[in-house]
Design a protein around this motif. Structure first.
Motif, mmCIF file in Angstrom:
data_model
loop_
_atom_site.group_PDB
_atom_site.id
_atom_site.type_symbol
_atom_site.label_atom_id
_atom_site.label_comp_id
_atom_site.label_asym_id
_atom_site.label_seq_id
_atom_site.Cartn_x
_atom_site.Cartn_y
_atom_site.Cartn_z
ATOM 1 N N GLY A 7 0.832 -1.188 0.000
ATOM 2 C CA GLY A 7 0.000 0.000 0.000
ATOM 3 C C GLY A 7 0.870 1.241 0.000
ATOM 4 O O GLY A 7 1.583 1.487 -0.960
ATOM 5 N N THR A 8 0.845 1.960 1.089
ATOM 6 C CA THR A 8 1.626 3.193 1.198
ATOM 7 C C THR A 8 2.136 3.365 2.623
ATOM 8 O O THR A 8 1.676 2.692 3.533
ATOM 9 N N PHE A 22 4.684 2.457 -2.893
ATOM 10 C CA PHE A 22 5.527 1.329 -3.266
ATOM 11 C C PHE A 22 5.303 1.063 -4.746
ATOM 12 O O PHE A 22 4.326 0.417 -5.123
ATOM 13 N N ASN A 23 6.185 1.620 -5.570
ATOM 14 C CA ASN A 23 6.056 1.388 -7.005
ATOM 15 C C ASN A 23 7.432 1.436 -7.669
ATOM 16 O O ASN A 23 8.409 1.915 -7.091
ATOM 17 N N GLY A 59 9.557 8.756 -3.265
ATOM 18 C CA GLY A 59 8.444 7.975 -2.723
ATOM 19 C C GLY A 59 7.104 8.664 -2.850
ATOM 20 O O GLY A 59 6.081 8.029 -3.098
ATOM 21 N N ALA A 60 7.106 9.990 -2.670
ATOM 22 C CA ALA A 60 5.862 10.751 -2.748
ATOM 23 C C ALA A 60 5.546 11.195 -4.169
ATOM 24 O O ALA A 60 4.498 11.783 -4.413
ATOM 25 N N GLY A 61 6.475 10.934 -5.096
ATOM 26 C CA GLY A 61 6.251 11.326 -6.482
ATOM 27 C C GLY A 61 6.196 12.829 -6.674
ATOM 28 O O GLY A 61 5.419 13.333 -7.482
ATOM 29 N N LEU A 62 7.024 13.548 -5.932
ATOM 30 C CA LEU A 62 7.018 15.009 -5.988
ATOM 31 C C LEU A 62 7.901 15.527 -7.109
ATOM 32 O O LEU A 62 8.935 14.934 -7.420
ATOM 33 N N ALA A 94 11.089 -2.160 2.612
ATOM 34 C CA ALA A 94 9.919 -2.748 1.960
ATOM 35 C C ALA A 94 10.029 -2.664 0.439
ATOM 36 O O ALA A 94 9.519 -3.531 -0.264
ATOM 37 N N LEU A 95 10.695 -1.639 -0.072
ATOM 38 C CA LEU A 95 10.887 -1.539 -1.519
ATOM 39 C C LEU A 95 11.710 -2.704 -2.060
ATOM 40 O O LEU A 95 11.582 -3.068 -3.227
#
Length: 120
Positions: A7-8, A22-23, A59-62, A94-95
């Motif tokens: 999830g996140t 997590f991508n 991680g936050a895609g900023l 976790a990644l």
């Protein structure tokens, strides 16, 4: 086929909350910026502010302008570098295995199983 089921992770910095996903996009961004997940973990464990910021941004895609990046650095510094580090280490760990369960998911599963004790 493996599925990402973490999830996140939510990271609170001052009044702001950042959702770290997590991508594969985050993994690739961290690899480009820091040379891989393991080097990123090592730098975060060394309390390297630049590495911490890179992990949050990835991680936050900023996509931050330099002034906004400086504001984030100041916010992390004011919140306490040591206070954000454990969450980032858990996120980076976790990644490495996105299909595994997080510590929270494992705890929830244990509670659901009645504390992990077998019934007779």
């Amino acid at each position: 086929m493996s599925k990402t089921d973490h999830g996140t992770v939510e990271l609170q910095i001052g009044d702001e909350s950042y959702v770290l996903a997590f991508n594969l996009k985050a993994v690739k961004k961290i690899e480009r910026a820091l040379g891989g997940i393991l080097p990123a973990m090592q730098e975060v464990q060394r309390f390297n502010l630049s590495a911490i910021i890179q992990v949050i941004v990835a991680g936050a895609g900023l996509a931050l302008k330099p002034s906004a990046l400086e504001e984030l650095e100041e916010a992390v510094y004011q919140a306490g570098i040591i206070s954000v580090t454990p969450t980032l280490i858990e996120y980076l760990s976790a990644l490495l295995n996105p299909a595994a369960k997080t510590a929270d998911q494992l705890a929830e599963a244990e509670v659901a199983d009645g504390g992990g004790k077998a019934k007779k």
